[in-house]
Motif scaffolding. Structure first.
Motif, PDB file in Angstrom:
ATOM      1  N   HIS A 121     -49.338  26.536  35.064  1.00  0.00           N
ATOM      2  CA  HIS A 121     -50.181  27.739  35.080  1.00  0.00           C
ATOM      3  C   HIS A 121     -49.505  28.860  34.299  1.00  0.00           C
ATOM      4  N   PHE A 122     -50.314  29.569  33.499  1.00  0.00           N
ATOM      5  CA  PHE A 122     -49.793  30.615  32.626  1.00  0.00           C
ATOM      6  C   PHE A 122     -50.757  31.783  32.579  1.00  0.00           C
ATOM      7  N   THR A 123     -50.241  32.951  32.223  1.00  0.00           N
ATOM      8  CA  THR A 123     -51.079  34.121  31.997  1.00  0.00           C
ATOM      9  C   THR A 123     -50.717  34.715  30.647  1.00  0.00           C
ATOM     10  N   ALA A 124     -51.726  34.918  29.805  1.00  0.00           N
ATOM     11  CA  ALA A 124     -51.537  35.591  28.525  1.00  0.00           C
ATOM     12  C   ALA A 124     -51.892  37.059  28.725  1.00  0.00           C
ATOM     13  N   THR A 125     -51.078  37.935  28.157  1.00  0.00           N
ATOM     14  CA  THR A 125     -51.296  39.376  28.260  1.00  0.00           C
ATOM     15  C   THR A 125     -51.315  39.968  26.861  1.00  0.00           C
ATOM     16  N   ASN A 126     -52.341  40.794  26.600  1.00  0.00           N
ATOM     17  CA  ASN A 126     -52.398  41.455  25.294  1.00  0.00           C
ATOM     18  C   ASN A 126     -51.714  42.815  25.382  1.00  0.00           C
ATOM     19  N   PRO A 127     -51.467  43.476  24.255  1.00  0.00           N
ATOM     20  CA  PRO A 127     -50.768  44.763  24.275  1.00  0.00           C
ATOM     21  C   PRO A 127     -51.505  45.871  25.036  1.00  0.00           C
ATOM     22  N   ARG A 128     -52.824  45.704  25.273  1.00  0.00           N
ATOM     23  CA  ARG A 128     -53.598  46.714  25.994  1.00  0.00           C
ATOM     24  C   ARG A 128     -53.605  46.451  27.493  1.00  0.00           C
ATOM     25  N   GLY A 129     -52.941  45.363  27.929  1.00  0.00           N
ATOM     26  CA  GLY A 129     -52.850  45.059  29.348  1.00  0.00           C
ATOM     27  C   GLY A 129     -53.875  44.068  29.856  1.00  0.00           C
ATOM     28  N   MET A 185     -51.188  56.278   4.883  1.00  0.00           N
ATOM     29  CA  MET A 185     -51.298  55.672   6.187  1.00  0.00           C
ATOM     30  C   MET A 185     -51.306  54.151   6.021  1.00  0.00           C
ATOM     31  N   THR A 186     -50.486  53.459   6.804  1.00  0.00           N
ATOM     32  CA  THR A 186     -50.438  52.013   6.725  1.00  0.00           C
ATOM     33  C   THR A 186     -51.238  51.406   7.866  1.00  0.00           C
ATOM     34  N   GLU A 187     -51.831  50.265   7.593  1.00  0.00           N
ATOM     35  CA  GLU A 187     -52.627  49.563   8.592  1.00  0.00           C
ATOM     36  C   GLU A 187     -51.708  48.633   9.381  1.00  0.00           C
ATOM     37  N   ASN A 188     -51.827  48.641  10.698  1.00  0.00           N
ATOM     38  CA  ASN A 188     -51.059  47.738  11.535  1.00  0.00           C
ATOM     39  C   ASN A 188     -51.793  46.403  11.583  1.00  0.00           C
ATOM     40  N   THR A 189     -51.238  45.384  10.941  1.00  0.00           N
ATOM     41  CA  THR A 189     -51.895  44.090  10.873  1.00  0.00           C
ATOM     42  C   THR A 189     -51.403  43.116  11.941  1.00  0.00           C
ATOM     43  N   LEU A 190     -50.312  43.429  12.609  1.00  0.00           N
ATOM     44  CA  LEU A 190     -49.746  42.515  13.596  1.00  0.00           C
ATOM     45  C   LEU A 190     -50.639  42.419  14.828  1.00  0.00           C
ATOM     46  N   ARG A 191     -50.916  41.200  15.251  1.00  0.00           N
ATOM     47  CA  ARG A 191     -51.636  40.929  16.496  1.00  0.00           C
ATOM     48  C   ARG A 191     -50.711  40.087  17.349  1.00  0.00           C
ATOM     49  N   SER A 192     -50.742  40.285  18.676  1.00  0.00           N
ATOM     50  CA  SER A 192     -49.833  39.518  19.520  1.00  0.00           C
ATOM     51  C   SER A 192     -50.364  39.387  20.937  1.00  0.00           C
ATOM     52  N   VAL A 193     -49.884  38.375  21.614  1.00  0.00           N
ATOM     53  CA  VAL A 193     -50.045  38.212  23.053  1.00  0.00           C
ATOM     54  C   VAL A 193     -48.721  37.659  23.557  1.00  0.00           C
ATOM     55  N   SER A 194     -48.459  37.874  24.838  1.00  0.00           N
ATOM     56  CA  SER A 194     -47.319  37.202  25.456  1.00  0.00           C
ATOM     57  C   SER A 194     -47.864  36.242  26.501  1.00  0.00           C
ATOM     58  N   VAL A 195     -47.200  35.113  26.669  1.00  0.00           N
ATOM     59  CA  VAL A 195     -47.615  34.100  27.621  1.00  0.00           C
ATOM     60  C   VAL A 195     -46.489  33.917  28.625  1.00  0.00           C
ATOM     61  N   THR A 212     -61.976  35.974  12.017  1.00  0.00           N
ATOM     62  CA  THR A 212     -60.563  35.695  11.763  1.00  0.00           C
ATOM     63  C   THR A 212     -60.148  34.348  12.345  1.00  0.00           C
ATOM     64  N   VAL A 213     -60.689  33.987  13.503  1.00  0.00           N
ATOM     65  CA  VAL A 213     -60.285  32.739  14.151  1.00  0.00           C
ATOM     66  C   VAL A 213     -60.736  31.532  13.331  1.00  0.00           C
ATOM     67  N   SER A 214     -62.009  31.457  12.996  1.00  0.00           N
ATOM     68  CA  SER A 214     -62.467  30.290  12.234  1.00  0.00           C
ATOM     69  C   SER A 214     -61.887  30.279  10.826  1.00  0.00           C
ATOM     70  N   ARG A 215     -61.713  31.433  10.223  1.00  0.00           N
ATOM     71  CA  ARG A 215     -61.102  31.487   8.889  1.00  0.00           C
ATOM     72  C   ARG A 215     -59.669  30.960   8.946  1.00  0.00           C
ATOM     73  N   THR A 216     -58.931  31.302  10.003  1.00  0.00           N
ATOM     74  CA  THR A 216     -57.554  30.835  10.156  1.00  0.00           C
ATOM     75  C   THR A 216     -57.511  29.327  10.345  1.00  0.00           C
ATOM     76  N   VAL A 217     -58.398  28.803  11.182  1.00  0.00           N
ATOM     77  CA  VAL A 217     -58.446  27.360  11.416  1.00  0.00           C
ATOM     78  C   VAL A 217     -58.804  26.636  10.120  1.00  0.00           C
ATOM     79  N   GLU A 218     -59.815  27.106   9.426  1.00  0.00           N
ATOM     80  CA  GLU A 218     -60.270  26.413   8.217  1.00  0.00           C
ATOM     81  C   GLU A 218     -59.280  26.480   7.064  1.00  0.00           C
TER      82      GLU A 218
END
Length: 146
Positions: free
Chosen positions: A18-26, A1-11, A128-134
């Motif tokens: 003015h913008f709206t971000a939408t995640n894959p769960r709606g 079994m492979t882990e899905n590592t991709l994360r995404s949003v659409s803007v 993940t957010v602070s680790r990515t920034v740092e």
């Protein structure tokens, strides 16, 4: 079994500035320029970054401490200075400050005791957010087909 590592949003642009971000769960979140001419209440992208930094660690710390006791107060304040220099526009001096209180009982004492370690582990490893920034992860920007 492979882990899905991709994360995404659409803007999506919903109007001028003015913008709206939408995640894959709606789930959605609206944001924009935050300019006073627009009413000034929209979160800006910079404020969303600050919220992501605080929110990521808040989730980690809440999971760790609330196993022991439900907090009576839980606030995370995130600050940074916006600068523009030879490196371009960016934030400096980012700081995430936790203000957390627990009931004055045995369970609250356990939660208070692990709070500093929970904050440290979140910052040093889990968030993940602070680790990515740092770590300074590169960002690629391209133009795709419309």
């Amino acid at each position: 079994m492979t882990e899905n590592t991709l994360r995404s949003v659409s803007v999506e642009r919903t109007g001028t500035g003015h913008f709206t971000a939408t995640n894959p769960r709606g789930g959605t979140i609206s944001f924009g320029t935050g300019s006073a001419g627009d009413g000034g209440t929209d979160f800006t992208p910079v404020e969303l970054l600050l919220a992501a930094l605080g929110g990521c660690s808040a989730v980690d710390v809440d999971v760790a401490t609330s196993r022991h006791s439900e907090p009576t107060e839980f606030t995370v304040t995130v600050t940074g200075n916006k600068v523009g220099d030879e490196l371009g526009n960016r934030l400096t001096d980012l700081a995430v400050t936790f203000s957390v209180a627990f009931p004055d009982d045995e369970a609250g004492a356990r939660a208070r005791a692990i709070l500093p370690r929970a904050v440290k582990v979140s910052h040093d490893k889990l968030c993940t957010v602070s680790r990515t920034v740092e770590t300074g992860t590169p960002v690629t920007a391209t133009v795709g087909d419309a």
